[in-house]
Design an enzyme around this catalytic site. Structure first.
Site, PDB file in Angstrom:
ATOM      1  N   SER A 121       9.722   5.089  -3.036  1.00 49.78           N
ATOM      2  CA  SER A 121       9.458   4.155  -1.943  1.00 49.78           C
ATOM      3  C   SER A 121       8.376   4.773  -1.065  1.00 49.78           C
ATOM      4  CB  SER A 121      10.736   3.967  -1.114  1.00 49.78           C
ATOM      5  OG  SER A 121      10.421   3.421   0.151  1.00 49.78           O
TER       6      SER A 121
ATOM      7  N   ASP B  55      13.757  -3.915  -5.012  1.00 44.00           N
ATOM      8  CA  ASP B  55      14.032  -4.859  -3.924  1.00 44.00           C
ATOM      9  C   ASP B  55      14.703  -6.080  -4.543  1.00 44.00           C
ATOM     10  OD1 ASP B  55      12.514  -3.541  -1.569  1.00 44.00           O
ATOM     11  OD2 ASP B  55      11.097  -3.475  -3.222  1.00 44.00           O
TER      12      ASP B  55
ATOM     13  N   GLY C  94       6.152   3.831  -8.741  1.00 44.88           N
ATOM     14  CA  GLY C  94       6.866   2.557  -8.855  1.00 44.88           C
ATOM     15  C   GLY C  94       5.878   1.397  -8.870  1.00 44.88           C
ATOM     16  N   HIS C  95       4.975   1.392  -7.875  1.00 49.16           N
ATOM     17  CA  HIS C  95       3.939   0.346  -7.841  1.00 49.16           C
ATOM     18  C   HIS C  95       3.117   0.380  -9.131  1.00 49.16           C
ATOM     19  CE1 HIS C  95       4.250   1.231  -3.340  1.00 49.16           C
ATOM     20  NE2 HIS C  95       4.485  -0.071  -3.383  1.00 49.16           N
TER      21      HIS C  95
ATOM     22  N   HIS D 242       2.756   4.393  -5.131  1.00 44.06           N
ATOM     23  CA  HIS D 242       3.445   5.474  -5.849  1.00 44.06           C
ATOM     24  C   HIS D 242       3.681   5.000  -7.284  1.00 44.06           C
ATOM     25  CE1 HIS D 242       6.941   2.971  -5.255  1.00 44.06           C
ATOM     26  NE2 HIS D 242       6.802   3.042  -3.942  1.00 44.06           N
TER      27      HIS D 242
ATOM     28  N   GLY E 118       9.389  -5.580  -8.156  1.00 46.37           N
ATOM     29  CA  GLY E 118      10.326  -4.520  -8.535  1.00 46.37           C
ATOM     30  C   GLY E 118      11.770  -4.910  -8.295  1.00 46.37           C
ATOM     31  N   GLN E 119      12.612  -4.491  -9.228  1.00 48.59           N
ATOM     32  CA  GLN E 119      14.061  -4.657  -9.095  1.00 48.59           C
ATOM     33  C   GLN E 119      14.595  -3.784  -7.949  1.00 48.59           C
ATOM     34  OE1 GLN E 119      16.133  -6.659 -10.926  1.00 48.59           O
ATOM     35  NE2 GLN E 119      17.901  -5.862  -9.779  1.00 48.59           N
TER      36      GLN E 119
ATOM     37  N   GLY F 290       0.792  -1.220   0.000  1.00 43.79           N
ATOM     38  CA  GLY F 290       0.000   0.000   0.000  1.00 43.79           C
ATOM     39  C   GLY F 290       0.824   1.269   0.000  1.00 43.79           C
ATOM     40  N   TYR F 291       0.121   2.400   0.160  1.00 47.03           N
ATOM     41  CA  TYR F 291       0.692   3.740   0.012  1.00 47.03           C
ATOM     42  C   TYR F 291       1.398   3.814  -1.345  1.00 47.03           C
ATOM     43  CZ  TYR F 291       1.575   8.357   1.739  1.00 47.03           C
ATOM     44  OH  TYR F 291       1.545   9.718   1.906  1.00 47.03           O
TER      45      TYR F 291
HETATM   46  P1  AMP Z   1       6.055  -2.624  -1.375  1.00 42.85           P
HETATM   47  O1  AMP Z   1       4.685  -2.013  -1.313  1.00 42.85           O
HETATM   48  O2  AMP Z   1       7.141  -1.709  -0.933  1.00 42.85           O
HETATM   49  O3  AMP Z   1       6.114  -3.999  -0.766  1.00 42.85           O
HETATM   50  O4  AMP Z   1       6.356  -2.848  -2.930  1.00 42.85           O
HETATM   51  C1  AMP Z   1       5.505  -3.629  -3.725  1.00 42.85           C
HETATM   52  C2  AMP Z   1       6.221  -3.941  -5.019  1.00 42.85           C
HETATM   53  O5  AMP Z   1       6.551  -2.730  -5.694  1.00 42.85           O
HETATM   54  C3  AMP Z   1       7.537  -4.697  -4.804  1.00 42.85           C
HETATM   55  O6  AMP Z   1       7.681  -5.682  -5.817  1.00 42.85           O
HETATM   56  C4  AMP Z   1       8.567  -3.608  -4.948  1.00 42.85           C
HETATM   57  O7  AMP Z   1       9.834  -4.080  -5.385  1.00 42.85           O
HETATM   58  C5  AMP Z   1       7.932  -2.734  -6.008  1.00 42.85           C
HETATM   59  N1  AMP Z   1       8.474  -1.375  -5.950  1.00 42.85           N
HETATM   60  C6  AMP Z   1       8.604  -0.591  -4.850  1.00 42.85           C
HETATM   61  N2  AMP Z   1       9.210   0.571  -5.179  1.00 42.85           N
HETATM   62  C7  AMP Z   1       9.469   0.514  -6.498  1.00 42.85           C
HETATM   63  C8  AMP Z   1      10.092   1.406  -7.435  1.00 42.85           C
HETATM   64  N3  AMP Z   1      10.585   2.589  -7.061  1.00 42.85           N
HETATM   65  N4  AMP Z   1      10.192   1.018  -8.732  1.00 42.85           N
HETATM   66  C9  AMP Z   1       9.712  -0.192  -9.117  1.00 42.85           C
HETATM   67  N5  AMP Z   1       9.129  -1.075  -8.284  1.00 42.85           N
HETATM   68  C10 AMP Z   1       9.004  -0.725  -6.995  1.00 42.85           C
END
Ligand code: AMP
Length: 287
Positions: free
Chosen positions: A183, A148, A34-35, A32, A145-146, A29-30
Site C-alpha cells: 500500500s 480494496d 501491487g499497482h 508499488h 485490486g482485490q 500514485g506513489y
Molecule cells: P490506489 O493508488 O491505492 O488507489 O490503488 C490503485 C489500484 O491499485 C486499486 O485498484 C487498488 O486496489 C490497487 N492496489 C493497491 N494495492 C494493491 C496491492 N497490494 N495488490 C494489488 N492491487 C493493489
C-alpha cells in the site's frame, strides 16, 4: 509513453488509437509492485495501456490524510515507462473538478458498511472519479485490486447499473515478503509500526486456520482475530468484519464463500486488508 494533463488531449490520443483495445489502470500514485501487477496484466491483455495518477481529493474525508499521502511523480513515471505503458494521465484537480462542479455518483447499499461507515463520502468520491475516468478514456477493460475488495464490488455494481461498456478486471493482492499487503500508505509506517503491521495478515491467516479446523461461528472468529490484533500495542482496530462477499453484509455463520475484512490503524496509519475463503474448498483465494 505520453504523459498528458488535459482531458481534450487524452480524448485525442484515444481517438488516434481507436482500432485497438485499451486497458485502464486508475491509481493515486506513489506506485508499488501491487499497482505494477495491474499494469502488467493490462499490458498483457490490451493493445494500449493507460494509467491515471490522480490523488482524488473527493475521496479523502480526512484532510490530514490527503496532505500526508506520499507522492513521487518522477519515480512513478519511470516505473510506468519501464512497464511500457502508452499513456499516463496526471491531471490537476481543477481539470477534474472545475469550480462549478456539481455531479456525483453514489452507489447505495454496497457503500454503507465497512469503509463506507468509517469514511463517510469516501465511496461517493471513488465512484465519481472512476466514472469520470471511464468517460474520458472509454477503455475496454479497467483493472482494480482485490486489496480494496469493497471498492472493487462497488465499481462492478456501478458499471452494471450505469451500463458502462467495459470489463472490470479484478487482480489479486500483492504482498511484502512478510505478508503485509502493499500500500502507498505503508511508506508512512515508522520502523516499529512497520513490524507490527503484520498483525493484519496474521489475523487473516488465523481465520483461515480456524475455519479449516471447523470453526463456523463468525462471532468466535471476530473475537479471536480482534484479540490477536489487540496483542500489538500500536494497533487500534477500526473493524474486524466477516461478510458476504457479494453484499458486504455481516454474516453469523461461515458457509460457502466468505470475505474477511480488516481495518486497523497502526501507530496512526490506517491499513486495510481482506481475504476471501471458500469453505467447500477450505482454501483462500487471494493471499
Ligand atoms: P490506489 O493508488 O491505492 O488507489 O490503488 C490503485 C489500484 O491499485 C486499486 O485498484 C487498488 O486496489 C490497487 N492496489 C493497491 N494495492 C494493491 C496491492 N497490494 N495488490 C494489488 N492491487 C493493489
Amino acid at each position: 509513453m505520453k504523459v498528458l494533463k488535459k482531458i481534450d488531449d487524452i480524448r485525442q490520443c484515444r481517438l488516434q488509437n481507436r482500432a485497438g483495445k485499451w486497458g485502464l489502470v486508475p491509481t493515486m500514485g506513489y506506485l508499488h509492485a501491487g499497482h505494477l501487477s495491474l499494469v502488467r496484466k493490462a499490458r498483457a491483455e490490451n493493445d494500449y495501456v493507460a494509467v491515471s495518477i490522480f490523488l482524488n481529493p473527493k475521496q479523502f474525508e480526512d484532510v490530514q490524510d490527503l496532505r500526508t499521502y506520499p507522492k513521487d511523480l518522477r519515480r512513478d513515471l519511470e516505473l510506468l515507462e519501464h512497464e511500457e505503458v502508452d499513456l499516463v494521465w496526471t491531471p490537476a484537480p481543477a481539470e477534474i473538478y472545475p469550480p462549478d462542479y456539481q455531479t456525483y455518483v453514489s452507489v447505495q447499499e454496497l457503500a454503507k458498511p465497512l469503509e463506507g461507515a468509517a469514511r463517510p463520502g469516501h465511496f461517493r468520491g471513488v465512484a465519481t472519479i472512476v466514472a469520470k475516468l471511464f468517460n474520458v478514456f472509454e477503455p475496454q477493460r479497467a483493472y482494480f485490486g482485490q486489496k480494496d475488495a469493497q471498492q472493487l464490488l462497488l465499481i462492478q455494481q456501478m458499471v452494471k447499473d450505469l451500463n458502462f461498456n467495459l470489463q472490470v478486471v479484478a487482480c489479486p493482492t500483492v504482498r511484502e515478503q512478510d505478508g503485509l499487503a502493499m500500500s502507498s500508505r505503508n511508506a508512512r509506517l515508522p520502523a516499529p509500526a512497520r513490524k507490527q503491521a503484520i498483525c493484519l495478515y496474521e489475523a487473516l491467516r488465523l481465520a483461515e486456520r480456524m475455519i479449516s479446523s471447523g470453526e463456523r461461528k463468525a462471532a468466535t472468529l471476530r473475537s479471536a482475530l480482534s484479540a490477536h490484533i489487540e496483542d500489538y500495542n500500536l494497533a487500534r482496530i477500526d473493524y474486524v468484519s466477516i461478510v458476504n462477499p457479494a453484499t458486504v453484509d455481516e454474516i453469523e455463520r461461515i458457509a460457502g464463500r466468505v470475505l474477511i475484512c480488516l481495518a486497523v490503524s497502526v501507530d496512526g496509519v490506517r491499513l486495510i486488508d481482506n481475504l476471501t475463503i471458500n469453505i467447500r474448498e477450505a482454501q483462500n483465494e487471494n493471499v
